[in-house]
Design a protein around this motif. Structure first.
Motif: not given
Length: 110
Positions: A25-36, A62-66, A102-110
């Motif tokens: 629910s926190v803005p800036g968190v794209a998803r969790m990263s279970p692979l990591a 917590l392992y997240i993708i930002a 923070i294991v990775d970042v991903e582009a914001v979907q537009v």
């Protein structure tokens, strides 16, 4: 004299669900990263996190993708604060640590 009513046991799965939903629910968190998690910890973690209860206090990793537009330090602190508050308010347990990876970042979907 008070009568003992019994024991209340909170499953680690409940703690994990609260932490996951709050983190997402926190803005800036794209998803969790279970692979990591699987790569780093084997099968012990799931849904991008590791949950432990140590001396009746919760310890979370917590392992997240930002998202690329997130300020990573602020994001991490907000996740720590919100997850700590949610666990304490919903379950009433103390939180010893919320470690944000923070294991990775991903582009914001537009």
């Amino acid at each position: 004299m008070g009568r003992k009513l019994g024991t209340v046991i909170i499953s680690p799965a409940v703690l994990a669900t609260i932490a996951r939903l709050t983190t997402l629910s926190v803005p800036g968190v794209a998803r969790m990263s279970p692979l990591a998690m699987h790569r780093l910890l084997g099968a012990r973690g799931s849904h991008g996190m590791k949950v432990q209860v140590v001396d009746e206090a919760v310890v979370l990793d917590l392992y997240i993708i930002a998202t690329t537009d997130a300020h990573l330090l602020q994001l991490s602190r907000e996740v720590q604060s919100k997850v700590t508050r949610a666990i304490h308010e919903i379950v009433g347990m103390a939180v010893r640590e919320v470690n944000v990876h923070i294991v990775d970042v991903e582009a914001v979907q537009v």
